[in-house]
Design a protein around this motif. Structure first.
Motif: not given
Length: 175
Positions: A104-121
């Motif tokens: 359900r998450l399709t917004d590019r900025t939301c996905l970029d934010a999630l990617e950044a968070l995952i990358t910095h776990l």
């Protein structure tokens, strides 16, 4: 083999993704933060506010992050995401973050934010992503750096022996 920091569970509706996550959460020794994504989460400030609230239920997060969550557009990536990542690194114990219905998450900025968070776990922290379709995240990069465990429809489906065993356990032996 070391624990993968990202687990993706991708399969159509009815394959038991949420059930698998719920069973995992009940046996997990680490605290679990859970966010079920819905269509209204496609606004970066909304998505990150709900993500922060899910994390806050596990361990209180710095209230100053709230102001960063109100940033607009790409500014939210430079304001809120680093602060959330910093909070996770501050925690003394690793945790599990579950994101269910991620398709359900399709917004590019939301996905970029999630990617950044995952990358910095932080080390020992895991994120489990459950979706009906492959999310627009760099799963290939996560796979290449060996931080991704993938479970697909074949991994969730029962084979004939498992089906017979379940039927037997339910008192309905199959011929």
């Amino acid at each position: 083999e070391p624990r993968r920091s990202t687990v993706s569970i991708i399969a159509p509706a009815g394959y038991g993704k949420t059930m698998l996550l719920a069973q995992w959460a009940t046996v997990e020794r680490r605290d679990v933060a859970w966010l079920t994504v819905d269509d209204f989460d496609n606004v970066p400030s909304v998505f990150l506010t709900y993500l922060a609230a899910a994390l806050d239920r596990v361990e209180p997060i710095d209230g100053a992050i709230t102001s960063a969550l109100s940033a607009h557009g790409s500014r939210i990536l430079s304001a809120a995401v680093p602060r959330l990542a910093s909070e996770l690194h501050r925690w003394r114990r690793p945790r599990l973050l579950v994101l269910d219905d991620l398709h359900r998450l399709t917004d590019r900025t939301c996905l970029d934010a999630l990617e950044a968070l995952i990358t910095h776990l932080p080390t020992g922290f895991q994120v489990a992503l459950a979706a009906r379709t492959r999310p627009e995240l760099p799963l290939g990069r996560f796979r290449a750096d060996r931080s991704l465990l993938e479970i697909d429809r074949d991994g969730l489906a029962m084979d004939a022996d498992e089906t017979r065993a379940l039927a037997r356990a339910m008192g309905q032996p199959m011929g």
